[in-house]
Each structure stands twice: as C-alpha cells, then as structure tokens.
Design an enzyme around this catalytic site. Structure first.
Site, PDB file in Angstrom:
ATOM      1  N   GLY A  22       0.835  -1.199   0.000  1.00 12.26           N
ATOM      2  CA  GLY A  22       0.000   0.000   0.000  1.00 12.26           C
ATOM      3  C   GLY A  22       0.870   1.249   0.000  1.00 12.26           C
ATOM      4  O   GLY A  22       0.526   2.268   0.613  1.00 12.26           O
ATOM      5  N   THR A  25       0.248   5.551  -1.978  1.00  9.57           N
ATOM      6  CA  THR A  25      -0.501   6.741  -1.531  1.00  9.57           C
ATOM      7  C   THR A  25      -0.472   6.834  -0.003  1.00  9.57           C
ATOM      8  O   THR A  25      -0.026   5.914   0.684  1.00  9.57           O
ATOM      9  CB  THR A  25      -1.994   6.644  -1.960  1.00  9.57           C
ATOM     10  OG1 THR A  25      -2.523   5.427  -1.418  1.00  9.57           O
ATOM     11  CG2 THR A  25      -2.174   6.649  -3.465  1.00  9.57           C
ATOM     12  N   TYR A 155      -8.579   0.488  17.914  1.00 11.50           N
ATOM     13  CA  TYR A 155      -9.808  -0.300  18.112  1.00 11.50           C
ATOM     14  C   TYR A 155      -9.563  -1.800  17.923  1.00 11.50           C
ATOM     15  O   TYR A 155     -10.472  -2.596  18.098  1.00 11.50           O
ATOM     16  CB  TYR A 155     -10.997   0.242  17.297  1.00 11.50           C
ATOM     17  CG  TYR A 155     -10.848   0.344  15.785  1.00 11.50           C
ATOM     18  CD1 TYR A 155     -10.558  -0.757  14.990  1.00 11.50           C
ATOM     19  CD2 TYR A 155     -11.088   1.573  15.149  1.00 11.50           C
ATOM     20  CE1 TYR A 155     -10.476  -0.656  13.614  1.00 11.50           C
ATOM     21  CE2 TYR A 155     -10.998   1.688  13.768  1.00 11.50           C
ATOM     22  CZ  TYR A 155     -10.695   0.565  13.002  1.00 11.50           C
ATOM     23  OH  TYR A 155     -10.614   0.663  11.637  1.00 11.50           O
ATOM     24  N   LYS A 170      -7.716  -6.209  12.422  1.00  6.87           N
ATOM     25  CA  LYS A 170      -6.555  -5.551  13.047  1.00  6.87           C
ATOM     26  C   LYS A 170      -6.192  -6.246  14.361  1.00  6.87           C
ATOM     27  O   LYS A 170      -5.009  -6.318  14.721  1.00  6.87           O
ATOM     28  CB  LYS A 170      -6.834  -4.067  13.286  1.00  6.87           C
ATOM     29  CG  LYS A 170      -7.001  -3.231  12.015  1.00  6.87           C
ATOM     30  CD  LYS A 170      -5.696  -3.016  11.276  1.00  6.87           C
ATOM     31  CE  LYS A 170      -5.814  -1.947  10.195  1.00  6.87           C
ATOM     32  NZ  LYS A 170      -4.587  -1.794   9.419  1.00  6.87           N
ATOM     33  N   ARG A 207     -13.071   8.730   1.042  1.00  5.18           N
ATOM     34  CA  ARG A 207     -13.761   7.508   0.642  1.00  5.18           C
ATOM     35  C   ARG A 207     -14.551   6.923   1.823  1.00  5.18           C
ATOM     36  O   ARG A 207     -15.661   6.447   1.675  1.00  5.18           O
ATOM     37  CB  ARG A 207     -12.768   6.477   0.112  1.00  5.18           C
ATOM     38  CG  ARG A 207     -13.416   5.401  -0.762  1.00  5.18           C
ATOM     39  CD  ARG A 207     -12.445   4.331  -1.166  1.00  5.18           C
ATOM     40  NE  ARG A 207     -11.841   3.682  -0.037  1.00  5.18           N
ATOM     41  CZ  ARG A 207     -12.455   2.815   0.757  1.00  5.18           C
ATOM     42  NH1 ARG A 207     -13.706   2.488   0.541  1.00  5.18           N
ATOM     43  NH2 ARG A 207     -11.832   2.290   1.783  1.00  5.18           N
TER      44      ARG A 207
HETATM   45  C1  HXC Z   1     -20.339  -1.003   2.337  1.00  5.56           C
HETATM   46  C2  HXC Z   1     -19.209  -1.616   0.402  1.00  5.56           C
HETATM   47  C3  HXC Z   1     -18.714  -0.279   0.268  1.00  5.56           C
HETATM   48  C4  HXC Z   1     -19.085   0.694   1.270  1.00  5.56           C
HETATM   49  C5  HXC Z   1     -17.949  -1.471  -1.382  1.00  5.56           C
HETATM   50  N1  HXC Z   1     -18.714  -2.305  -0.643  1.00  5.56           N
HETATM   51  N2  HXC Z   1     -17.943  -0.235  -0.855  1.00  5.56           N
HETATM   52  N3  HXC Z   1     -20.028  -1.966   1.419  1.00  5.56           N
HETATM   53  N4  HXC Z   1     -19.891   0.282   2.283  1.00  5.56           N
HETATM   54  N5  HXC Z   1     -18.654   1.955   1.226  1.00  5.56           N
HETATM   55  C6  HXC Z   1     -18.959  -3.734  -0.886  1.00  5.56           C
HETATM   56  C7  HXC Z   1     -19.248  -4.028  -2.339  1.00  5.56           C
HETATM   57  O1  HXC Z   1     -20.619  -3.781  -2.648  1.00  5.56           O
HETATM   58  C8  HXC Z   1     -18.901  -5.507  -2.419  1.00  5.56           C
HETATM   59  O2  HXC Z   1     -19.898  -6.336  -1.863  1.00  5.56           O
HETATM   60  C9  HXC Z   1     -17.706  -5.626  -1.493  1.00  5.56           C
HETATM   61  O3  HXC Z   1     -17.776  -4.490  -0.605  1.00  5.56           O
HETATM   62  C10 HXC Z   1     -16.400  -5.600  -2.233  1.00  5.56           C
HETATM   63  O4  HXC Z   1     -16.374  -4.438  -3.048  1.00  5.56           O
HETATM   64  P1  HXC Z   1     -15.264  -4.176  -4.153  1.00  5.56           P
HETATM   65  O5  HXC Z   1     -15.443  -2.821  -4.688  1.00  5.56           O
HETATM   66  O6  HXC Z   1     -15.240  -5.335  -5.104  1.00  5.56           O
HETATM   67  O7  HXC Z   1     -13.958  -4.276  -3.286  1.00  5.56           O
HETATM   68  P2  HXC Z   1     -12.471  -4.127  -3.685  1.00  5.56           P
HETATM   69  O8  HXC Z   1     -12.288  -3.617  -5.067  1.00  5.56           O
HETATM   70  O9  HXC Z   1     -11.847  -5.410  -3.375  1.00  5.56           O
HETATM   71  O10 HXC Z   1     -11.968  -2.952  -2.728  1.00  5.56           O
HETATM   72  C11 HXC Z   1     -12.187  -2.866  -1.378  1.00  5.56           C
HETATM   73  C12 HXC Z   1     -11.691  -1.519  -0.830  1.00  5.56           C
HETATM   74  C13 HXC Z   1     -10.266  -1.332  -1.297  1.00  5.56           C
HETATM   75  C14 HXC Z   1     -11.711  -1.628   0.683  1.00  5.56           C
HETATM   76  C15 HXC Z   1     -12.536  -0.369  -1.244  1.00  5.56           C
HETATM   77  O11 HXC Z   1     -10.240  -1.307  -2.654  1.00  5.56           O
HETATM   78  C16 HXC Z   1      -9.605  -0.077  -0.940  1.00  5.56           C
HETATM   79  O12 HXC Z   1      -9.613   0.807  -1.649  1.00  5.56           O
HETATM   80  N6  HXC Z   1      -8.873   0.015   0.136  1.00  5.56           N
HETATM   81  C17 HXC Z   1      -7.886   1.103   0.357  1.00  5.56           C
HETATM   82  C18 HXC Z   1      -8.421   2.284   1.003  1.00  5.56           C
HETATM   83  C19 HXC Z   1      -8.845   2.078   2.411  1.00  5.56           C
HETATM   84  O13 HXC Z   1      -9.831   1.461   2.689  1.00  5.56           O
HETATM   85  N7  HXC Z   1      -8.095   2.616   3.333  1.00  5.56           N
HETATM   86  C20 HXC Z   1      -8.590   2.678   4.674  1.00  5.56           C
HETATM   87  C21 HXC Z   1      -7.596   2.354   5.591  1.00  5.56           C
HETATM   88  S1  HXC Z   1      -7.713   3.407   6.966  1.00  5.56           S
HETATM   89  P3  HXC Z   1     -21.044  -7.072  -2.780  1.00  5.56           P
HETATM   90  O14 HXC Z   1     -21.830  -7.876  -1.794  1.00  5.56           O
HETATM   91  O15 HXC Z   1     -21.846  -5.970  -3.409  1.00  5.56           O
HETATM   92  O16 HXC Z   1     -20.300  -7.904  -3.790  1.00  5.56           O
HETATM   93  C22 HXC Z   1      -8.279   2.526   8.217  1.00  5.56           C
HETATM   94  C23 HXC Z   1      -8.322   3.201   9.547  1.00  5.56           C
HETATM   95  C24 HXC Z   1      -9.296   4.327   9.540  1.00  5.56           C
HETATM   96  O17 HXC Z   1      -8.623   1.427   8.061  1.00  5.56           O
HETATM   97  C25 HXC Z   1     -10.124   4.387  10.785  1.00  5.56           C
HETATM   98  C26 HXC Z   1     -11.295   5.318  10.580  1.00  5.56           C
HETATM   99  C27 HXC Z   1     -12.393   5.102  11.592  1.00  5.56           C
END
Ligand code: HXC
Length: 267
Positions: A22, A25, A155, A170, A207
């Site tokens: 990761g 970015t 958490y 986690k 996001r």
């Molecule tokens: C609920 C969601 C959703 C949303 C997608 N899904 N977005 N459900 N809320 N906002 C569902 C989809 O409908 C699908 O289910 C399933 O999740 C998988 O979706 P995909 O788009 O195919 O997933 P994928 O391409 O594999 O990507 C998952 C991703 C990842 C988590 C979005 O690509 C990503 O970008 N991660 C990096 C960014 C990130 O999350 N960073 C955060 C870290 S910070 P169905 O049933 O429809 O098939 C952190 C600490 C922060 O964690 C603490 C803050 C409180």
C-alpha cells in the site's frame, strides 16, 4: 525543532531494502519517502500500477533513491509470491516489510454484505499473513535477519462500532505481531506494530466519509492534544522501528494518536 522534521540521522537506514505494501498513496507513501531519505532502497506495492509508477518517479526525483514499483493484490498468495521473487531478483535482499495495505468501510454492520465484510478481513488479515509468511519463510530459509512493522489501530483492542471487520482483522494482525515476535526472534526476525490515530489522508478519509460527511467530521475533536497527526511524526516512529536503533524492541505496539484512544471506545 518541530515534530514536522525528520528525527533520525541521514544514514539510519543505509543498506536496507524496505518493502511497503500500500505504498503508492497516503501514510504508506509518507513512511516510504522518509525511509528513502534515510538511505534505504524501496519496494512499493499496491493493485494500481499507474499510481505506483507515478509515486516511484516522484520519490526518486525528490531523494535520488531507488524505488521499485510492483503491482500486487495482497489477498492473492500467487501475486504476493511473484512480487517477493521479483523484488529479490531486483535488489538481492529485502530487510524490512511494512504491512501497511488496508481496506475499510464505515458502516452499520448489519448493512454490510458478507462479501463486503470478507473483503476487509481478506485485505487486512489475510493480506498481512500472505506477505508475512512469504517474507518470513524466505528469511528463515536464507538465514537472513528481518523486521516486520505492521499498521494496526487502537480499536484492535478497544473495539469500535461501524468498523467491525476492520477491528476484527486488526486484532488478528496485532496477535500475529506479538506471536511471531516470540516465535521468530530465534531467526533474528523482529515484529512490531504501530497504531496511528487520526492522520489526514485525502483518499481514505473522503472515501470512508463520503459527501458532506468529510467536511462535517472534525477528526481532532476527541484528541487530547487538540490536533491531528503530521505524517512526519508517524514516519519518524516507523523509521525508528525498522532501524537497528530499535533492535531490542520486539512484539510491541506503539500508539501515536495524541491520547485519543484513552478518551473511550466508539459505540
Ligand atoms: C459497504 C461496500 C462499500 C461501502 C464497497 N462495498 N464499498 N459496502 N460500504 N462503502 C462492498 C461491495 O458492494 C462488495 O460487496 C464488497 O464491498 C467488495 O467491493 P469491491 O469494490 O469489489 O472491493 P475491492 O475492489 O476489493 O476494494 C475494497 C476496498 C479497497 C476496501 C474499497 O479497494 C480499498 O480501496 N482500500 C484502500 C483504502 C482504504 O480502505 N483505506 C482505509 C484504511 S484506513 P457485494 O456484496 O456488493 O459484492 C483505516 C483506519 C481508519 O482502516 C479508521 C477510521 C475510523
């Protein structure tokens, strides 16, 4: 002196090759950039090769260091093994793995599909174990020392509503960090973790909090020191934990959140 400045001497990571998952970015990019400034060679991975390539170029021109960009979905063990083999072929050795790749949805748990829940578990827990096993087996087989640094959150032990799959995953990563610190120390492999509080990253925050929510959200509200973190503060801690200055730190998780988690777990 300010917390916005680099803390370690400029050769602190000289001769080390560091893999950051990761790393294209956000916080992974900031930590990787500081490792480069301290003399390390870098491998950055994510699923998006175009983003990685641009980041690698930017980092190289800023530091004069070496950055290898490799696309890899950490959920897929074949991709992880290929990435590891390619990185080894390029640099000859890798000394440090920063398990930083993550995924998260802020959502009422009952509204998450099974696939959404499992997606977060897979990226965070399985992704980390895929990379950790691949690196650990390779280090043990070649009798090479190694260092793991894993990114968790507070958490993982307090629990928190609306991020249940992330909290569960986690917690698993934290348990893996501590368990391997005990088991693999005999191979000269250390494992530590950092639990960062609120550090602004454009991509993840907008996001996770879509639309107007991100504007209304005040991340400093619950932080006793009254502000969010600066990326350099996290990079300073990460660089210390992957450097040889921390050789006696093993199985530790260090929270860097201005005291936020002591204000109480979320719903
Ligand atoms: C609920 C969601 C959703 C949303 C997608 N899904 N977005 N459900 N809320 N906002 C569902 C989809 O409908 C699908 O289910 C399933 O999740 C998988 O979706 P995909 O788009 O195919 O997933 P994928 O391409 O594999 O990507 C998952 C991703 C990842 C988590 C979005 O690509 C990503 O970008 N991660 C990096 C960014 C990130 O999350 N960073 C955060 C870290 S910070 P169905 O049933 O429809 O098939 C952190 C600490 C922060 O964690 C603490 C803050 C409180």
């Amino acid at each position: 002196m300010s917390y916005k400045e680099g803390m370690l001497r400029e050769d602190a990571l000289k001769g080390k090759t560091i893999l950051v998952t990761g790393g294209g970015t956000g916080l992974g990019k900031s930590m990787g950039l500081y490792f480069l400034k301290l003399g390390a060679n870098l491998v950055i991975t994510s699923r998006k090769l175009d983003v990685l390539g641009a980041t690698a170029k930017e980092m190289e021109s800023e530091t004069g260091g070496k950055v290898l960009a490799l696309s890899c979905d950490v959920r897929e063990i074949e991709q992880v093994e290929k990435m590891w083999a390619d990185a080894l072929a390029h640099y000859g050795k890798i000394d440090v793995v920063l398990n930083n790749a993550a995924g998260n949805f802020i959502s009422p748990t009952e509204r998450l599909s099974t696939n959404a829940f499992n997606t977060v578990l897979d990226i965070v827990l399985k992704g980390t174990s895929n990379v950790t096993l691949t690196a650990g087996k390779s280090w043990i087989q070649s009798k090479q020392a190694g260092t793991f640094l894993n990114i968790v959150t507070t958490y993982a032990w307090t629990g928190s509503g609306y991020v249940v799959p992330s909290a569960a995953a986690k917690a698993g990563v934290l348990a893996m960090t501590r368990s391997l610190a005990v088991e693999w120390a005999k191979y000269k492999i250390r494992s530590n973790a950092i639990a960062p509080g609120p550090f602004p990253t454009e991509g993840a925050w907008s996001r996770l909090l879509p639309g107007d929510l991100v504007k209304k959200f005040d991340p400093a509200k619950k932080v006793p020191v009254g502000r969010v973190g600066d990326h350099q503060e996290l990079a300073n801690l990460a660089a210390y934990l992957v450097s040889d200055f921390s050789a006696y730190v093993n199985g530790e998780v260090i929270t860097i959140d201005g005291g936020e988690w002591l204000m109480g777990a979320g719903e």
